[in-house]
Design an enzyme around this catalytic site. Structure first.
Site, PDB file in Angstrom:
ATOM      1  N   GLU A   1     -17.879 -28.133  14.597  1.00  0.00           N
ATOM      2  CA  GLU A   1     -18.099 -28.620  15.960  1.00  0.00           C
ATOM      3  C   GLU A   1     -19.436 -28.733  16.129  1.00  0.00           C
ATOM      4  O   GLU A   1     -20.096 -29.447  16.957  1.00  0.00           O
ATOM      5  CB  GLU A   1     -17.008 -27.250  16.764  1.00  0.00           C
TER       6      GLU A   1
ATOM      7  N   GLN B   1      -7.463 -16.899  20.095  1.00  0.00           N
ATOM      8  CA  GLN B   1      -8.932 -17.520  19.675  1.00  0.00           C
ATOM      9  C   GLN B   1      -9.158 -17.951  21.333  1.00  0.00           C
ATOM     10  O   GLN B   1      -9.177 -19.580  21.853  1.00  0.00           O
ATOM     11  CB  GLN B   1      -8.229 -18.935  19.299  1.00  0.00           C
TER      12      GLN B   1
ATOM     13  N   MET C   1     -42.339 -24.931  10.056  1.00  0.00           N
ATOM     14  CA  MET C   1     -43.455 -24.908  10.756  1.00  0.00           C
ATOM     15  C   MET C   1     -43.559 -23.187  11.002  1.00  0.00           C
ATOM     16  O   MET C   1     -44.336 -22.494  11.016  1.00  0.00           O
ATOM     17  CB  MET C   1     -42.724 -25.245  12.055  1.00  0.00           C
TER      18      MET C   1
END
Length: 578
Positions: A69, A132, A490
């Site tokens: 997702e 869910q 970084m």
């Protein structure tokens, strides 16, 4: 009925319903998307959203099946950034819904229009910790422009229409619609003709003319003016208006990270990107200016550095469609609330006289020449700056470039010059690893004929690399460029500079074989270790008409310079010269 008027209203409603189609909630959703001219949905099915997916099956609306997702929502962001249309994402309840939270937060801070539809458990079990179930209204309230939970099927057309209106007007942003499964199965009359009526949401589009005149008068008096052009110029589709105003007034321009491309990067008056890793000329222009005109930028901390030192001599004007941004971080002397495009048109119409700015512009041009961006290419090791510079040259600056966050992002912003709007797709405010590759998929779907190059780090790529399945399935010609320094680049740089070179969990002694991984997805792939092979590899990548993955092994300890270190101001940059 107690009155004649009430009886007449009831008769009108009955007559109206006779003209309407009776649909399920899911049917209403798909019909509404069609009326909003949605041509593609990014998503992932699951139990609570199955009625909607059944409707997708019946109608044949284009759906891009992500493999996670997070990939779906980042692809929707990339689509929105390039197309200017709202990205639409559909996922199921619970973990499906919570997996899009990062993308929603990313879109919120970067002002990207999204409409995210999440499945939800049936109304009767909401609040019982059902299978869910997740409270998506509570979870997303701080990171959406607005959110809804549909409680009645006949509210659905109004909610969808409002969601698209809110997402795309004023300051764009994400809107979430939480759709319980039973509501998606209920039936009702589909009425999408009603006008949006939101008395509490009336964004100011046309600026106050008196404020525009104040700004024009300030420009006429200023000897050291500079324009800070942010992403708000792009969201307002105001790049042409900005160009016209700059050409008229001859005011130098600096960009924010997200504003790159709203003004031609090769224009004489363009000074580059400002901020932590901006150019010396851009940052010194902000420091020395006597008039700073902010158009559609947030004055975020990575731009300003230490606020104590920011633009100390400047009268600050701020044009923004979101009044909450004006004065939030920086004291504003000339506030202008409204759409950037409308404000620029009004400023062009004012066409005031100017003070003598010749010395100012000459000084800035000298800074551009004396302190360019730099790197040292001393051996056969590929320098990442050189790699990106060559990609820029070989794509002639025409590619859509997507990135994650980190060193590769900053080098791309520095060394790939954007002359056109909506060619630069990156995660700015949230700084999301895993964003760049799925965003490239959305960008490629938005512009199928364009060259899309996803310049990403080896670490961020591993967060969403499963979306290579989409490239395989659709043969999308996205070019994946891994700037591989075997580290969280970084993070490693900050550990080197500020944490005594204690590289705690930032180095990757073992990596997957990215070439074999790509080949497992039937994607052309090549590893490049030496400088002598770099150019030919870029040519081969760009010549291939399908997807390509290039694993470029670059210098492991290269740092991004110049840099404003924590607590410093624009005039205190380090690494300005080699």
């Amino acid at each position: 009925m107690s009155t004649k008027t009430e009886k007449q209203e009831l008769i009108k409603k009955v007559e109206k319903k006779e003209e309407l189609t009776e649909l399920s909630g899911s049917g209403m959703l798909i019909q509404a998307l069609a009326k909003e001219n949605v041509d593609v949905i990014f998503g992932y099915p699951g139990g609570a959203i199955l009625p909607t997916y059944d409707e997708i099956y019946k109608t044949g609306i284009r759906h891009i099946l992500a493999r996670h997702e997070q990939g779906a929502v980042h692809a929707a962001e990339g689509y929105a950034r390039v197309s200017g249309k709202p990205g639409v994402c559909v996922v199921t309840s619970g973990p499906g819904a919570t997996n899009v939270v990062t993308g929603i937060a990313d879109a919120m801070i970067d002002s990207l229009p999204l409409v995210v539809i999440t499945g939800q458990v049936a109304k009767k079990v909401i609040g019982t910790d059902a299978f869910q179930e997740a409270d998506m209204l509570g979870i997303t309230m701080p990171i959406t422009k607005h959110n809804y939970q549909v409680r009645n099927v006949e509210e659905l057309p109004r909610i969808i229409k409002e969601a698209f209106h809110i997402a795309t007007t004023g300051r764009p942003g994400p809107v979430l619609i939480d759709l319980p499964k039973d509501v998606s199965q209920d039936t009702g009359f589909f009425d999408y003709d009603k006008a949006v009526n939101l008395p509490g949401y009336q964004p100011t589009i046309i600026p106050n003319r008196q404020q525009i005149r104040k700004l024009a008068e300030a420009v006429a008096k200023a000897r050291k003016p500079v324009i800070l052009a942010g992403a708000g110029v792009l969201h307002a589709q105001a790049s042409d208006a900005l160009f016209e105003y700059v050409e008229q007034q001859q005011i130098p321009v600096v960009n924010t990270l997200l504003g790159l491309g709203n003004f031609p990067g090769n224009h004489e008056l363009h000074l580059g990107m400002a901020g932590m890793h901006g150019t010396y000329a851009a940052n010194m222009a902000l420091h020395e200016a006597d008039l700073l005109i902010n158009i559609g930028a947030r004055f975020d901390d990575r731009l300003t550095g230490n606020l104590e030192y920011f633009a100390p001599y400047a009268t600050v004007a701020h044009i923004d469609v979101d009044p909450a941004e004006i004065g939030k971080n920086i004291e504003t002397h000339i506030p202008v609330v409204g759409d950037a495009g409308e404000a620029l048109k009004m400023l062009v119409a004012e066409d005031g006289q100017q003070a003598d700015q010749a010395v100012w512009k000459a000084d800035l041009q000298k800074l551009k020449g004396d302190y360019p961006l730099w790197y040292k290419q001393e051996s056969e090791i590929i320098k990442p700056q050189h790699l990106i510079e060559k990609i820029y040259e070989k794509t002639k600056g025409e590619a859509i470039v997507t990135t994650d966050v980190g060193q590769h992002q900053m080098w791309s912003a520095q060394f790939y010059k954007f002359d056109k709007p909506n060619r630069w797709v990156t995660s700015g405010g949230l700084g999301t690893m895993g964003f760049g590759f799925p965003a490239a998929i959305g960008a490629q779907i938005a512009e199928p004929e364009s060259t899309v190059v996803s310049i990403i780090g080896d670490a961020g790529f591993q967060m969403t690399l499963q979306e290579m399945s989409i490239l395989q399935e659709l043969n999308l010609p996205v070019k994946i460029v891994i700037v591989n320094n075997a580290s969280l680049g970084m993070v490693r740089q900050w550990q080197q500079l500020f944490h005594g070179e204690r590289y705690s969990n930032s180095l990757f002694p073992i990596q997957p074989d990215f070439v074999k991984l790509a080949e497992a997805y039937s994607i052309k792939a090549l590893r490049v270790d030496e400088l002598k092979d770099m150019e030919a590899a870029i040519d081969e990548m760009l010549a291939h008409d399908g997807p390509v993955l290039m694993d470029f092994r670059v210098a492991k300890e290269e740092n991004v310079y110049p840099m404003i270190c924590p607590g410093k101001g624009h005039h205190q940059m380090e690494g300005v010269k080699p």
